[in-house]
Design an enzyme around this catalytic site. Sequence first.
Site, PDB file in Angstrom:
ATOM      1  N   HIS A 140      -2.391  11.089   5.583  1.00  0.00           N
ATOM      2  CA  HIS A 140      -3.743  11.662   5.471  1.00  0.00           C
ATOM      3  C   HIS A 140      -4.031  12.465   6.737  1.00  0.00           C
ATOM      4  O   HIS A 140      -3.343  12.304   7.750  1.00  0.00           O
ATOM      5  CB  HIS A 140      -4.801  10.585   5.253  1.00  0.00           C
ATOM      6  CG  HIS A 140      -4.483   9.273   5.925  1.00  0.00           C
ATOM      7  ND1 HIS A 140      -4.563   9.104   7.283  1.00  0.00           N
ATOM      8  CD2 HIS A 140      -4.032   8.095   5.421  1.00  0.00           C
ATOM      9  CE1 HIS A 140      -4.217   7.865   7.591  1.00  0.00           C
ATOM     10  NE2 HIS A 140      -3.872   7.229   6.482  1.00  0.00           N
ATOM     11  N   HIS A 173       2.287   6.938   2.080  1.00  0.00           N
ATOM     12  CA  HIS A 173       1.288   8.013   2.023  1.00  0.00           C
ATOM     13  C   HIS A 173       1.042   8.605   3.403  1.00  0.00           C
ATOM     14  O   HIS A 173       1.590   8.131   4.406  1.00  0.00           O
ATOM     15  CB  HIS A 173      -0.025   7.466   1.464  1.00  0.00           C
ATOM     16  CG  HIS A 173      -0.727   6.518   2.408  1.00  0.00           C
ATOM     17  ND1 HIS A 173      -0.276   5.255   2.660  1.00  0.00           N
ATOM     18  CD2 HIS A 173      -1.836   6.683   3.187  1.00  0.00           C
ATOM     19  CE1 HIS A 173      -1.071   4.654   3.537  1.00  0.00           C
ATOM     20  NE2 HIS A 173      -2.019   5.502   3.881  1.00  0.00           N
ATOM     21  N   GLU A 219      -5.065   6.869  11.926  1.00  0.00           N
ATOM     22  CA  GLU A 219      -5.358   5.531  11.367  1.00  0.00           C
ATOM     23  C   GLU A 219      -5.082   4.475  12.420  1.00  0.00           C
ATOM     24  O   GLU A 219      -3.982   4.387  12.956  1.00  0.00           O
ATOM     25  CB  GLU A 219      -4.482   5.295  10.130  1.00  0.00           C
ATOM     26  CG  GLU A 219      -4.485   3.856   9.622  1.00  0.00           C
ATOM     27  CD  GLU A 219      -3.655   3.704   8.341  1.00  0.00           C
ATOM     28  OE1 GLU A 219      -3.758   4.565   7.452  1.00  0.00           O
ATOM     29  OE2 GLU A 219      -2.899   2.719   8.251  1.00  0.00           O
ATOM     30  N   ARG A 254       0.908  -1.150   0.000  1.00  0.00           N
ATOM     31  CA  ARG A 254       0.000   0.000   0.000  1.00  0.00           C
ATOM     32  C   ARG A 254       0.940   1.190   0.000  1.00  0.00           C
ATOM     33  O   ARG A 254       1.666   1.414   0.956  1.00  0.00           O
ATOM     34  CB  ARG A 254      -0.899  -0.005   1.240  1.00  0.00           C
ATOM     35  CG  ARG A 254      -1.610   1.319   1.572  1.00  0.00           C
ATOM     36  CD  ARG A 254      -2.545   1.771   0.448  1.00  0.00           C
ATOM     37  NE  ARG A 254      -3.392   2.913   0.850  1.00  0.00           N
ATOM     38  CZ  ARG A 254      -3.128   4.181   0.557  1.00  0.00           C
ATOM     39  NH1 ARG A 254      -2.016   4.493  -0.104  1.00  0.00           N
ATOM     40  NH2 ARG A 254      -3.955   5.133   0.923  1.00  0.00           N
ATOM     41  N   HIS A 286       3.428   6.931   6.342  1.00  0.00           N
ATOM     42  CA  HIS A 286       3.632   5.522   6.690  1.00  0.00           C
ATOM     43  C   HIS A 286       3.583   4.632   5.457  1.00  0.00           C
ATOM     44  O   HIS A 286       3.143   5.063   4.392  1.00  0.00           O
ATOM     45  CB  HIS A 286       2.623   5.072   7.745  1.00  0.00           C
ATOM     46  CG  HIS A 286       1.199   5.406   7.427  1.00  0.00           C
ATOM     47  ND1 HIS A 286       0.660   6.654   7.682  1.00  0.00           N
ATOM     48  CD2 HIS A 286       0.204   4.685   6.879  1.00  0.00           C
ATOM     49  CE1 HIS A 286      -0.611   6.663   7.320  1.00  0.00           C
ATOM     50  NE2 HIS A 286      -0.924   5.487   6.814  1.00  0.00           N
ATOM     51  N   GLU A 303     -10.553   6.827   1.268  1.00  0.00           N
ATOM     52  CA  GLU A 303      -9.326   6.114   0.913  1.00  0.00           C
ATOM     53  C   GLU A 303      -8.786   6.596  -0.440  1.00  0.00           C
ATOM     54  O   GLU A 303      -7.607   6.468  -0.733  1.00  0.00           O
ATOM     55  CB  GLU A 303      -9.640   4.612   0.900  1.00  0.00           C
ATOM     56  CG  GLU A 303      -8.537   3.696   0.465  1.00  0.00           C
ATOM     57  CD  GLU A 303      -7.349   3.639   1.417  1.00  0.00           C
ATOM     58  OE1 GLU A 303      -7.445   4.169   2.533  1.00  0.00           O
ATOM     59  OE2 GLU A 303      -6.321   3.081   1.024  1.00  0.00           O
TER      60      GLU A 303
END
Length: 417
Positions: free
Chosen positions: A132, A130, A136, A127, A175, A200
């Site tokens: 945000h 990134h 999380e 993944r 992360h 997402e």
Amino acid sequence: MLILWRLLIFVGVTYSAPAPIISPDVDVDENLQLWNAESNIVPQPIRGNLGSTIVGPHNKAVELQNPDLLAPPTTDNGQVQNMKWPFALSHNRLAKGGWARQQNVDVMPVATALAGVNMRLEPGAIREMHWHNTAEWAYMLKGDVRVSTVTPEGHVFVGDVSEGDLWYFPAGNPHSIQAKNTTRDGAEFLLIFDSGSFSEDATFLLTDWLAHVPKEVLAKNFGIKDLHAFDHIPEKELYIFPASPPPEDVEIDMVIPNNTPNPYTFRLSKVKPRKTPGGSVKVVDSRTFTVSEKISAVEVSVEVGGMRELHWHPTQPEWNYFISGEARVTIFASSANAHTFNYRGGDIGYVPPSFGHYVENTGNTTLKFLEVFGSGLFEDISLTQWLALTPPALVKAHLGFSSKTIAKLSKMKQEVV
Ligand SMILES: *[C@@H]1O[C@H](CO)[C@@H](O)[C@H](O)[C@H]1NC(C)=O
Ligand SMILES: *[C@@H]1O[C@H](CO)[C@@H](O)[C@H](O)[C@H]1NC(C)=O
């Protein structure tokens, strides 16, 4: 009462049927869940003398999974927003190496405080790196991943997570997530964010950013004169993509040894559950998983016939994920409003702060689910404990309980009964 009556008939005792207790139309016993997803019936919106058959089209599979929507108990009343979203109804995003599907306010408007993502990565799949603007919190459903982060202080953490374990990254901290090849099947996990409008598809991706910065600026920024060093930056985001699995030994993957004051992963799978009369619970919040300042959780197991007791959470919004088994939940929204919902593995539930509720195991197997809260501290109020510790005359004046009934109420919080 109905059961007792049937039993007495069975053993040959003469016994006349008791007068109905709640309403002249429906016997109190008939407020049980009427069928389950595996029942070999054509479900009908009929409870006791109420309702009638469907003569138009049926969606039998959906009706079998939601008996208390089609034939609600007579204790249900008024209006309660929808509190159920199966991940099976989420629009999936397929990529080479995995997939991701999400639930947020777009599909479940009541869930304003928390949103969830269910993600699958094949062995080695990444993944993309990134960040945000929400925190999380993650729970591993299957397999193993390696995660890494760098904090605003410049501290670094790289760690591994297995089934039943957690990680947490504060809002804005970058992360990475990569599936290991330990079980040869990669990984599947849940991500929970402390905002209901999280998407997402709107995170800050490393490749997406660098594709939108002039190469000359990158050269100046990284102190690298040769512009060809940037020829292989993808034009479009990678998001989820295949790669070779990381080395089994996590230390090989560390540029420098971990130096954050506290770990960003938590071995919840190794925490001993607290036994309760009807199951067990594992509470995890910032008192044990120090970095998890905005999200806390309880992993609950309810044995066959058991129930998470009637309770509420004073100020914490609750997001549920059902891992296995079948559950029935009635949510009391004040002002005579109450609706009952049915859940099974893969379903999401939501309970706004202070709404009273219970979670009953209605299946033949252990019910396992998560209560995830938009708060760093877990708190709940047990109805039984409240009544047991209140002056008995007050409880009698409200509910007409006898002294004998009051004496039976547990003064200790039970959680699962
Ligand atoms: C995972 O491990 C198995 C067994 O060692 C191996 O056959 C397979 O190629 C590995 N998968 C990847 C993606 O490296
Ligand atoms: C539990 O088992 C009984 C008896 O075999 C069956 O009638 C019932 O449908 C089962 N319930 C569920 C939820 O599977």
